[in-house]
Write a protein that holds these residues in place. Structure first.
Motif, short mmCIF file in Angstrom:
data_model
loop_
_atom_site.label_atom_id
_atom_site.label_comp_id
_atom_site.label_asym_id
_atom_site.label_seq_id
_atom_site.Cartn_x
_atom_site.Cartn_y
_atom_site.Cartn_z
N PHE A 24 -98.16 -15.91 105.75
CA PHE A 24 -98.55 -16.41 104.49
C PHE A 24 -98.72 -15.58 103.21
CE2 PHE A 24 -99.71 -20.07 107.32
CZ PHE A 24 -98.64 -20.82 107.30
N ALA A 25 -98.69 -14.36 103.66
CA ALA A 25 -98.97 -13.34 102.57
C ALA A 25 -97.58 -12.51 102.56
CB ALA A 25 -99.96 -12.22 103.10
N GLY A 26 -97.35 -11.48 101.58
CA GLY A 26 -95.95 -10.71 101.70
C GLY A 26 -94.82 -11.41 100.73
N ASN A 27 -95.20 -12.63 99.87
CA ASN A 27 -94.11 -13.05 99.20
C ASN A 27 -93.37 -11.93 98.23
OD1 ASN A 27 -92.54 -14.80 97.61
ND2 ASN A 27 -94.22 -16.09 97.14
N PRO A 28 -92.16 -11.92 98.34
CA PRO A 28 -91.32 -10.89 97.68
C PRO A 28 -90.83 -11.38 96.21
CG PRO A 28 -90.03 -11.61 99.30
CD PRO A 28 -90.98 -12.51 99.40
N ILE A 29 -90.94 -12.42 96.08
CA ILE A 29 -90.11 -12.83 94.97
C ILE A 29 -90.73 -12.48 93.74
CG2 ILE A 29 -89.01 -14.80 96.05
CD1 ILE A 29 -90.66 -16.93 94.86
N ASP A 30 -90.17 -12.43 92.52
CA ASP A 30 -90.60 -12.41 91.24
C ASP A 30 -91.08 -13.89 90.63
OD1 ASP A 30 -91.19 -12.10 88.32
OD2 ASP A 30 -89.51 -10.54 88.10
N ARG A 31 -92.10 -14.04 90.35
CA ARG A 31 -92.74 -15.45 89.82
C ARG A 31 -92.30 -15.80 88.35
NH1 ARG A 31 -97.48 -17.17 93.66
NH2 ARG A 31 -97.37 -15.90 95.35
N GLY A 32 -91.59 -14.77 87.63
CA GLY A 32 -90.91 -15.21 86.36
C GLY A 32 -91.86 -15.54 85.29
N ASP A 33 -93.05 -14.80 85.32
CA ASP A 33 -94.06 -15.53 84.34
C ASP A 33 -93.51 -15.68 82.86
OD1 ASP A 33 -97.16 -16.04 83.51
OD2 ASP A 33 -96.50 -14.31 82.34
N THR A 34 -92.57 -14.62 82.40
CA THR A 34 -92.20 -14.71 81.10
C THR A 34 -91.27 -15.53 80.74
OG1 THR A 34 -90.46 -12.95 81.69
CG2 THR A 34 -92.68 -12.13 80.66
N LEU A 35 -90.47 -15.90 81.82
CA LEU A 35 -89.53 -17.04 81.88
C LEU A 35 -90.17 -18.26 81.77
CD1 LEU A 35 -87.10 -16.07 84.74
CD2 LEU A 35 -86.54 -15.86 82.37
N ARG A 36 -91.38 -18.50 82.20
CA ARG A 36 -91.86 -19.67 82.20
C ARG A 36 -92.45 -20.16 80.75
NH1 ARG A 36 -93.76 -21.26 87.55
NH2 ARG A 36 -93.26 -19.75 88.90
N ARG A 37 -92.41 -19.20 79.90
CA ARG A 37 -92.90 -19.48 78.55
C ARG A 37 -91.94 -20.46 77.74
NH1 ARG A 37 -94.46 -13.16 77.63
NH2 ARG A 37 -96.04 -13.12 79.32
N ASP A 38 -90.69 -20.56 78.27
CA ASP A 38 -89.83 -21.25 77.68
C ASP A 38 -89.48 -22.41 78.37
OD1 ASP A 38 -87.30 -22.57 76.41
OD2 ASP A 38 -86.85 -20.62 75.55
N GLU A 39 -90.02 -23.91 77.94
CA GLU A 39 -89.73 -25.11 78.79
C GLU A 39 -88.20 -25.42 78.96
OE1 GLU A 39 -91.84 -26.51 80.70
OE2 GLU A 39 -93.66 -25.62 79.90
N SER A 40 -87.44 -25.17 77.87
CA SER A 40 -85.97 -25.49 78.06
C SER A 40 -85.20 -24.58 79.14
CB SER A 40 -85.40 -25.40 76.75
OG SER A 40 -85.43 -24.13 76.32
N GLU A 41 -85.87 -23.28 79.13
CA GLU A 41 -85.04 -22.38 79.89
C GLU A 41 -85.50 -22.51 81.32
OE1 GLU A 41 -84.01 -17.54 80.05
OE2 GLU A 41 -85.98 -18.22 79.02
N ILE A 42 -86.46 -22.90 81.64
CA ILE A 42 -87.13 -23.23 83.03
C ILE A 42 -86.26 -24.48 83.34
CG2 ILE A 42 -89.13 -24.07 84.11
CD1 ILE A 42 -89.23 -21.42 84.35
N ALA A 43 -86.21 -25.36 82.61
CA ALA A 43 -85.53 -26.68 83.18
C ALA A 43 -84.08 -26.49 83.42
CB ALA A 43 -85.42 -27.75 82.01
N GLY A 44 -83.62 -25.55 82.57
CA GLY A 44 -82.29 -25.25 83.02
C GLY A 44 -81.93 -24.17 84.25
#
Length: 339
Positions: A24-44
């Motif tokens: 349950f550790a070692g998650n390799p993905i980029d959680r995309g914090d900067t992307l999450r600031r734009d709700e329309s971009e996240i929805a897309g």
């Protein structure tokens, strides 16, 4: 894929500089914090042609079904996932971006591995060589990095499912930032997913350690484990260790030696592992929480780890408790005589 460079170059071996990264550790993905600031971009991103979807039913994941000993999380592209589910999921959460630049999303639908799911019936998943699997069981057959992804998905979706209404005013809340928060539709209050810190510790007086059997799951499994409990407000890790050991075993503890942590998505804990020095040896068990607490010799613990003991069972490698017990039994941690 869409002009975003995922930050996935830090591998599990760096993120988890212990001998064996925990399940349950070692998650390799980029959680995309900067992307999450734009709700329309996240929805897309959550509905794009390159989006990869992990479907869970009752927080149990779909995994590949071709092998009983090894498997992968059952990722589907957005179109295939939509065709399989046939309707909107109960909840959808943005996990992040993989190394190839694909958006990763988790859906939770009705049902469970134990009872099945009408939204993703077995007849349909079998055609895709997928099957629903209990979350704990799946963690024993998928890769270490994928258990980290499952941990994120399960804990996040589980939190959202229990926070649909505002704790301040009672109005409905809505998911924001792809799942990093919920916002109240009435008072605009912001609510963030919680992680509950839990201490788990092996108490030792040298060549013996204390293991206990709680009144719930461990008792039913006839298993002994390290002592554990939730941290309280205004309490350090070391203070929580001393309090929990005193409450459950009646043992006074001195030095506390940090070992490692493990995310535990049942529902959303962070296990903080340690070894600690017993200052007293007389066990005075809390018989409300515990069915048994006792001292065990190093020899017996080593037999239990090798599954050769006739009197002691300990947790398997999926749990941090196993690694704490093993580290003490093999002399790699918890040596307070020379520390």
């Amino acid at each position: 894929m869409f002009g975003y460079q995922p930050k996935t170059e830090i591998g599990a071996e760096i993120l988890n500089p212990i001998e064996t990264p925990h399940t349950f550790a070692g998650n390799p993905i980029d959680r995309g914090d900067t992307l999450r600031r734009d709700e329309s971009e996240i929805a897309g991103l959550m509905r794009s042609d390159s989006t990869q979807v992990l479907i869970l039913a009752g927080l149990d994941p779909l995994i590949t079904s071709s092998d009983d000993t090894t498997a992968n999380l059952g990722w589907l592209n957005y179109k295939s996932a939509n065709e399989l589910v046939g309707s909107e999921p109960i909840l959808a959460s943005f996990l992040g971006i993989d190394a190839e630049g694909n958006p990763l999303v988790a859906w939770n639908v009705k049902g469970s591995a134990r009872h099945g799911s009408e939204q993703i019936p077995e007849s349909a998943t079998a055609k895709l060589n997928l099957k629903l699997c209990d979350a704990r069981e799946s963690a024993t057959v998928i890769s270490g990095e994928e258990t980290g992804i499952l941990s994120q998905a399960r804990a996040n979706l589980g939190w959202h499912s229990t926070h649909l209404f505002c704790a301040r005013c009672g109005d409905p809340t809505e998911m924001r930032r792809g799942g990093l928060m919920r916002q109240c539709t009435g008072c605009n209050g912001e609510h963030f997913p919680r992680t509950d810190p839990v201490i788990i510790t092996v108490v030792t007086d040298g060549d013996r350690c204390i293991l206990g059997q709680s009144a719930g799951r461990l008792s039913a499994m006839k298993m002994y484990s390290a002592l554990a409990g939730f941290m309280d407000h205004g309490e350090s890790m070391e203070e929580a260790v001393r309090r929990e050991v005193w409450e459950e075993a009646g043992i006074r503890v001195g030095r506390v030696q940090y070992h490692s942590t493990q995310p535990w998505p049942f529902p959303s804990s962070l296990m903080i592992g340690s070894h600690c020095e017993a200052l007293t040896t007389n066990v005075d068990m809390d018989d409300f929480e515990m069915t048994d607490v006792r001292w065990w010799s190093r020899e017996e613990v080593l037999l239990a780890l090798a599954e050769k003991s006739e009197v002691l069972r300990v947790p398997g490698p999926i749990a941090i408790a196993h690694h704490l017990i093993k580290a003490w039994a093999t002399g790699k941690a918890g040596n307070f005589r020379t520390s």
